[in-house]
Design a protein around this motif. Structure first.
Motif, mmCIF file in Angstrom:
data_model
loop_
_atom_site.group_PDB
_atom_site.id
_atom_site.type_symbol
_atom_site.label_atom_id
_atom_site.label_comp_id
_atom_site.label_asym_id
_atom_site.label_seq_id
_atom_site.Cartn_x
_atom_site.Cartn_y
_atom_site.Cartn_z
ATOM 1 N N ILE A 321 -14.327 34.871 -18.745
ATOM 2 C CA ILE A 321 -13.947 34.680 -17.350
ATOM 3 C C ILE A 321 -13.486 33.236 -17.173
ATOM 4 N N THR A 322 -12.615 33.033 -16.205
ATOM 5 C CA THR A 322 -12.024 31.713 -16.046
ATOM 6 C C THR A 322 -11.532 31.510 -14.621
ATOM 7 N N GLY A 323 -11.315 30.262 -14.278
ATOM 8 C CA GLY A 323 -10.700 29.965 -12.995
ATOM 9 C C GLY A 323 -9.197 30.144 -13.062
ATOM 10 N N ALA A 324 -8.610 29.747 -14.192
ATOM 11 C CA ALA A 324 -7.161 29.842 -14.373
ATOM 12 C C ALA A 324 -6.866 30.421 -15.751
ATOM 13 N N ASN A 325 -6.216 31.576 -15.768
ATOM 14 C CA ASN A 325 -5.801 32.215 -17.022
ATOM 15 C C ASN A 325 -4.340 31.876 -17.262
ATOM 16 N N GLU A 326 -4.092 30.966 -18.219
ATOM 17 C CA GLU A 326 -2.727 30.519 -18.503
ATOM 18 C C GLU A 326 -2.314 30.857 -19.929
ATOM 19 N N ILE A 327 -2.871 31.922 -20.450
ATOM 20 C CA ILE A 327 -2.569 32.341 -21.816
ATOM 21 C C ILE A 327 -1.148 32.897 -21.923
ATOM 22 N N THR A 328 -0.415 32.436 -22.921
ATOM 23 C CA THR A 328 0.904 32.995 -23.207
ATOM 24 C C THR A 328 0.986 33.529 -24.642
ATOM 25 N N SER A 329 -0.005 33.159 -25.474
ATOM 26 C CA SER A 329 -0.011 33.557 -26.884
ATOM 27 C C SER A 329 -1.117 34.581 -27.134
ATOM 28 N N PRO A 330 -0.896 35.515 -28.047
ATOM 29 C CA PRO A 330 -1.944 36.508 -28.373
ATOM 30 C C PRO A 330 -3.030 35.957 -29.284
ATOM 31 N N ALA A 331 -2.910 34.706 -29.703
ATOM 32 C CA ALA A 331 -3.848 34.154 -30.690
ATOM 33 C C ALA A 331 -5.287 34.229 -30.218
ATOM 34 N N ILE A 332 -5.518 34.041 -28.948
ATOM 35 C CA ILE A 332 -6.889 34.035 -28.443
ATOM 36 C C ILE A 332 -7.529 35.423 -28.552
ATOM 37 N N TYR A 333 -6.699 36.462 -28.409
ATOM 38 C CA TYR A 333 -7.220 37.830 -28.556
ATOM 39 C C TYR A 333 -7.492 38.142 -30.024
ATOM 40 N N GLU A 334 -6.665 37.606 -30.875
ATOM 41 C CA GLU A 334 -6.866 37.793 -32.309
ATOM 42 C C GLU A 334 -8.139 37.093 -32.784
ATOM 43 N N ALA A 335 -8.579 36.077 -32.025
ATOM 44 C CA ALA A 335 -9.800 35.342 -32.381
ATOM 45 C C ALA A 335 -11.060 36.061 -31.927
ATOM 46 N N GLY A 336 -10.905 37.169 -31.200
ATOM 47 C CA GLY A 336 -12.081 37.960 -30.862
ATOM 48 C C GLY A 336 -12.330 38.216 -29.393
ATOM 49 N N ILE A 337 -11.582 37.560 -28.510
ATOM 50 C CA ILE A 337 -11.757 37.817 -27.085
ATOM 51 C C ILE A 337 -10.990 39.087 -26.714
ATOM 52 N N LYS A 338 -11.682 40.049 -26.124
ATOM 53 C CA LYS A 338 -11.061 41.332 -25.809
ATOM 54 C C LYS A 338 -10.280 41.295 -24.506
ATOM 55 N N ALA A 339 -10.755 40.541 -23.524
ATOM 56 C CA ALA A 339 -10.074 40.481 -22.234
ATOM 57 C C ALA A 339 -10.478 39.211 -21.511
#
Length: 381
Positions: A321-339
């Motif tokens: 969870i976050t205050g600001a979701n500014e993700i543009t790359s899939p790398a963070i999901y590949e690291a294990g975060i599902k959503a």
């Protein structure tokens, strides 16, 4: 259901402890009997002391030290496991401690950090965790070294001035009078930057502007830092100039290496090891983490990804969870975060989001858990 709660702080909005409590409230609205393990987290920056003291049932120590402008002030460090001191650089010499109109890295000193260390030594502490980051200083750690007994002197044999101005005055460094108890100590330095001590990517050029340095001052500071590095190499036989992380916190990284044989490590790795969170994650059904802003830089040693990489080893899903979701790359999901979910529930100003962050977090987590139960058939035991 076993749920691990492990967020970082939401800067200027929620501490890691406050975020953890808000998440727990949201879960318990739906799963009052869930098994919950709480780990307020940090990656070595602001909030590290509070996170570790709370996670490890430690204590906060208040001590009067020399502030960044040479004034006396009270500040806190933590003690955990009865033998480890946790010190945040920001608590002693943080940029927030110096009014904008007084910011000048020629004058701000790290002397208070050395006083913290001496105070902890007097309590029998021999293991230190140091959170670098957020400093107002660019003195290469010479203030800290002087407080610990090192002699950093000019051409007349007099102690050099406090602050970055002292770097250009250095003609000799001796550790003969360094507190002898330091030989028994280990220093784990939470450092998540790789800046060298000098050069275009060094302490002065990269961090000098935010500490009040103008272009001329930056060039002079960098030259003075080179002088410092040369004398460290000559007198202490330690070459720190191009070591990754030596330029962190205005050159404090270099000082911890040269004077205290400190080991620079990933901040999140230090925190996860100390807390033992991995042993809890591997038997969990879900992990909830988060921080104030999640963007493409989060992949580089920040708390959510550090936690997710552990969970990924055991196939445990992670929600951030976050205050600001500014993700543009899939790398963070590949690291294990599902959503990733933002806590805002309607159009609002930043100030509103910050003011109501705890209530918004609680509401969001309640809805996440309701959705998981409805769609995954998870038991509400």
């Amino acid at each position: 259901m076993k749920i691990i709660i492990a967020p970082d702080s939401f800067k200027e909005s929620m501490t890691a402890v406050a975020a953890t409590e808000a998440i727990e409230k949201g879960i318990k609205k739906v799963l009052p009997n869930a098994t919950i393990a709480k780990f307020p987290m940090a990656d070595g920056g602001e909030g590290t002391v509070e996170a570790l003291v709370n996670s490890m049932d430690g204590s906060l120590i208040t001590h009067s030290i020399t502030g960044p402008l040479g004034e006396q002030m009270e500040a806190q460090y933590g003690i955990i496991n009865d033998h480890t001191a946790v010190i945040e650089i920001a608590a002693a010499v943080g940029l927030q401690l110096v009014p904008p109109e007084k910011r000048n890295p020629l004058h701000t000193t790290t002397y208070g950090i050395g006083e913290f260390i001496i105070h902890a030594l007097n309590k029998g502490i021999r293991h230190f965790i140091i959170g670098l980051g957020g400093s107002s200083t660019n003195d290469g750690g010479i203030g800290m070294a002087q407080a610990l007994g090192a002699e950093v002197t000019d051409e007349r044999g007099h102690p050099v001035h406090f602050g970055g101005q002292g770097l250009s005055e250095i003609k000799h460094i001796s550790i003969d009078k360094l507190d002898q108890r330091l030989k028994q100590c280990t220093f784990d330095i939470a450092c998540d930057v790789e800046n060298p001590l000098t050069g275009q990517n060094g302490a002065a050029y990269i961090y000098g502007p935010q500490k009040g340095a103008n272009e001329k001052m930056i060039a002079n500071l960098d030259q003075s830092m080179q002088n410092y590095a040369n004398i460290l190499k000559r007198d202490l036989h330690v070459d720190v100039n191009h070591v990754k992380g030596a330029g962190a916190a205005g050159g404090l990284g270099a000082a911890f290496i040269a004077f205290l044989h400190g080991t620079l490590k990933s901040g999140i790795d230090i925190i996860t090891t100390i807390t033992g969170i991995e042993s809890h994650i591997k038997t969990a059904d879900l992990v909830i983490t988060g921080e104030g802003k999640i963007d493409d830089q989060t992949i580089f040693g920040k708390t959510p990804v550090g936690v997710a990489k552990i969970a990924q080893k055991y196939g445990v899903p992670v929600i951030a969870i976050t205050g600001a979701n500014e993700i543009t790359s899939p790398a963070i999901y590949e690291a294990g975060i599902k959503a990733i979910f933002s806590i805002t529930n309607k159009p609002m100003t930043l100030e509103e989001a910050m003011e109501y962050s705890e209530a918004l977090t609680e509401q969001l987590v309640e809805n996440i858990i309701r959705f998981i139960i409805a769609n995954e058939g998870m038991s509400s035991r």
